[in-house]
Scaffold this active site. Structure first.
Site, short mmCIF file in Angstrom:
data_model
loop_
_atom_site.label_atom_id
_atom_site.label_comp_id
_atom_site.label_asym_id
_atom_site.label_seq_id
_atom_site.Cartn_x
_atom_site.Cartn_y
_atom_site.Cartn_z
N SER A 239 0.94 -1.66 0.15
CA SER A 239 -0.11 0.08 -0.41
C SER A 239 0.76 0.99 0.44
CB SER A 239 -1.27 0.31 0.76
OG SER A 239 -0.02 -0.10 2.32
N HIS A 269 -2.21 -8.79 1.66
CA HIS A 269 -1.30 -7.73 2.92
C HIS A 269 -2.22 -7.35 3.54
CE1 HIS A 269 0.20 -3.91 3.37
NE2 HIS A 269 0.23 -2.66 2.27
N HIS A 316 5.64 -12.82 7.76
CA HIS A 316 6.62 -11.28 7.11
C HIS A 316 7.50 -11.31 5.94
CE1 HIS A 316 6.09 -7.36 7.78
NE2 HIS A 316 5.06 -6.50 7.91
N ARG A 325 3.01 -4.66 16.31
CA ARG A 325 1.49 -4.48 16.25
C ARG A 325 0.76 -5.39 16.94
NH1 ARG A 325 1.37 -2.78 10.41
NH2 ARG A 325 2.03 -5.33 10.26
N ASP A 371 -2.77 -8.56 11.41
CA ASP A 371 -3.64 -8.89 11.32
C ASP A 371 -4.19 -9.86 11.76
OD1 ASP A 371 -4.27 -6.56 9.65
OD2 ASP A 371 -2.33 -8.29 7.90
N1 AMX Z 1 0.99 -19.41 6.47
C1 AMX Z 1 1.69 -20.73 5.22
N2 AMX Z 1 2.82 -20.66 4.10
C2 AMX Z 1 3.80 -19.19 4.18
C3 AMX Z 1 2.60 -18.20 5.41
C4 AMX Z 1 1.92 -18.39 6.77
N3 AMX Z 1 1.62 -17.57 7.30
N4 AMX Z 1 3.86 -17.22 5.40
C5 AMX Z 1 4.76 -17.39 4.38
N5 AMX Z 1 4.81 -18.68 4.14
C6 AMX Z 1 5.16 -19.47 2.67
C7 AMX Z 1 5.16 -17.97 1.62
O1 AMX Z 1 4.12 -18.81 0.78
C8 AMX Z 1 6.19 -19.07 0.38
O2 AMX Z 1 5.75 -20.70 0.05
P1 AMX Z 1 6.29 -20.69 -1.25
O3 AMX Z 1 7.86 -20.85 -1.59
O4 AMX Z 1 5.92 -22.15 -1.45
O5 AMX Z 1 6.64 -19.23 -2.24
C9 AMX Z 1 7.64 -19.32 1.97
O6 AMX Z 1 6.75 -19.75 3.16
C10 AMX Z 1 8.11 -18.32 1.92
O7 AMX Z 1 7.59 -16.76 2.14
P2 AMX Z 1 8.34 -16.15 2.79
O8 AMX Z 1 9.51 -15.22 2.87
O9 AMX Z 1 8.39 -16.32 4.43
O10 AMX Z 1 7.03 -14.56 3.02
P3 AMX Z 1 7.36 -12.89 2.29
O11 AMX Z 1 8.38 -12.38 2.20
O12 AMX Z 1 7.26 -14.25 0.84
O13 AMX Z 1 5.45 -13.65 1.82
C11 AMX Z 1 3.25 -12.90 3.78
C12 AMX Z 1 4.99 -12.25 3.58
C13 AMX Z 1 3.19 -11.20 4.41
C14 AMX Z 1 3.13 -12.43 1.98
C15 AMX Z 1 3.34 -14.36 3.95
O14 AMX Z 1 4.39 -14.54 5.18
C16 AMX Z 1 2.04 -14.67 3.55
O15 AMX Z 1 1.55 -15.11 3.04
N6 AMX Z 1 1.19 -14.68 5.32
C17 AMX Z 1 -0.21 -14.90 5.33
C18 AMX Z 1 -0.28 -13.79 4.96
C19 AMX Z 1 -0.73 -12.63 5.55
O16 AMX Z 1 -1.18 -12.63 6.73
N7 AMX Z 1 -0.69 -10.98 5.05
C20 AMX Z 1 -0.62 -10.03 5.99
C21 AMX Z 1 0.33 -9.34 6.45
C22 AMX Z 1 0.53 -8.63 7.06
C23 AMX Z 1 0.00 -7.06 6.54
O17 AMX Z 1 0.34 -6.52 5.14
N8 AMX Z 1 -0.82 -6.85 6.87
#
Ligand code: AMX
Length: 433
Positions: A239, A269, A316, A325, A371
């Protein structure tokens, strides 16, 4: 307005630092880019500048150098309330100075004058199909007001680059106070049969928002806490980066924020807060009245992972520990709703989920983000329509990103335009072609 004069001085002092860095040290390297970073969402590439907030992977966010508890402590509070005026936080984010009560109240009064939602926006909201997601309505409402941009008017008249920040600030001061009014309007339109509640001119931003939502105290303090906590998370998140990117084309605050809000609407996000609640509610329904146990939670988390989905609210891109937070909201729950069943489930997930994610071994950060904890508070105070939760996030996020684009204009940041390469080029660089 005192805030604007303070800002003017701060901007003038800051410009010399930016100009010096550019002129004398422009070639100094601060980051390198690997193939993994080019393919992998530019993770960790240091190529954005902001002084509004900084995110340390282990400590979490600092707003203008202060941690969350330090920020709450330092800012003037609404009399009789536990959380600060959102307006004082806005002053602080813009200027990096803690405002006095008098300086705060000047912003409060300024916001009151500007927070009335235009009738044509209400008409547009009412014309949208009833099943439209509230984030779509929120973004569309912001975009619809673009016609009011003072920046566009001044730009078309012809203006020096050095003055861009002034009409940008004017747009921000017109737009930000309207966001809670727009959000509450959408909420009452969508979920309360369009039974709208009139503005109460006695109330500050957080207080009037709670009032227009139709939710009793201490929801006003919840709103203040929520808006401040969600305001900023440095510049690389979707964002913030989107808002900055769009603004870099000299698109005004309305265009830029609307775009940023669209990014916030994604499930990876901001929408994750909605996902957390829907996941937890489905889980509780599945219990059919039985007490949740850590074992059952573990099974449900594994089922989510095994079906190829993410555990919402965990992980994250930058953080490598529990999000402060999350902790701040958890402390609020421990104080105000310690025995609430939904909070107990959320707490049990906190006990179990990091271990499950660690065992799976994919996520770099197994700890909860903001979140994972925010929806339970909303639910407790009667805001059970979880597809509205990201709109609340959006109001808060606007404080940070709108501050940032004002500073972008003040420091003359240019149009953003990173360079792309082809897969052939990557293979060549890797020596495999
Ligand atoms: N559940 C399951 N798998 C997860 C995970 C979770 N909560 N968080 C990361 N992973 C997986 C990724 O999907 C990725 O899988 P892949 O290799 O098969 O593609 C692997 O772990 C490595 O990812 P990462 O480097 O740890 O995370 P990232 O920087 O690529 O992504 C985020 C960060 C937040 C998108 C990811 O942790 C996620 O999808 N979390 C769940 C959704 C969420 O809570 N989003 C909110 C974040 C805060 C915000 O912006 N409001």
């Amino acid at each position: 307005m005192k805030m604007k004069e303070v800002l003017r001085q701060k901007i003038e002092a800051h410009r010399t630092r930016t100009v010096r860095l550019l002129k004398e040290y422009g070639d100094t390297e601060i980051s390198k880019v690997t193939i993994a970073q080019a393919i992998g969402g530019a993770r960790g590439v240091r190529c954005l500048v902001t002084d509004v907030s900084y995110l340390d992977p282990f400590e979490g966010i600092r707003f203008r150098g202060r941690t969350i508890p330090e920020t709450f402590e330092a800012l003037p509070k609404v009399p009789g309330k536990e959380y600060p005026y959102v307006e004082s936080f806005f002053y602080y984010m813009m200027t990096s100075d803690i405002p006095t009560m008098e300086e705060t109240l000047e912003v409060v009064e300024e916001f009151k004058k500007r927070r009335n939602l235009p009738d044509y926006v209400k008409g547009i909201m009412r014309a949208m199909p009833k099943d439209t997601h509230p984030m779509t309505m929120f973004s569309a409402g912001i975009l619809a007001m673009q016609r009011e941009s003072v920046f566009v008017e001044k730009y078309n008249e012809g203006m020096s680059k050095f003055d861009y920040w002034e009409p940008t600030l004017e747009d921000v001061l017109n737009l930000l106070p309207k966001l809670p009014s727009l959000a509450a309007f959408i909420y009452r339109l969508k979920y309360k049969d369009d039974d709208q509640i009139a503005d109460n001119p006695e109330l500050d931003m957080g207080g009037n928002f709670a009032h227009q939502m139709g939710i009793e105290a201490p929801y006003d303090d919840v709103a203040r806490m929520y808006f401040i906590l969600h305001s900023d998370h440095e510049s690389g998140n979707v964002s913030a980066h989107t808002t900055h990117l769009v603004a870099s084309a000299l698109s005004d605050a309305y265009y830029s924020l609307s775009a940023g809000i669209n990014g916030l609407a994604g499930p990876l996000h901001g929408l994750a807060n909605q996902e957390v609640l829907s996941w937890t509610m489905k889980f509780m329904d599945g219990l059919e009245g039985k007490e949740p146990t850590e074992e059952v939670i573990k099974e449900a988390l594994w089922a989510t992972l095994n079906s190829g989905q993410v555990i919402p609210g965990y992980g994250h891109a930058v953080l490598r520990k529990t999000d402060p937070r999350y902790t701040s909201q958890r402390e609020f729950c421990l104080k105000n709703l310690p025995d609430y069943p939904l909070f107990k489930v959320i707490s049990m997930i906190y006990q179990v989920a990091p271990g499950v994610l660690e065992e799976q071994g994919k996520a770099k950060n197994p700890w909860p983000n903001v979140d994972a904890q925010s929806g339970v508070i909303q639910w407790y105070y009667g805001l059970t329509e979880w597809d509205f939760y990201t709109v609340l996030f959006g109001i808060g996020r606007a404080i940070g990103v709108l501050t940032n684009i004002t500073w972008d204009r003040a420091l003359g940041y240019p149009i953003e335009r990173p360079k792309s390469v082809t897969t052939d080029m990557l293979e060549e660089a890797a020596g495999i072609k």
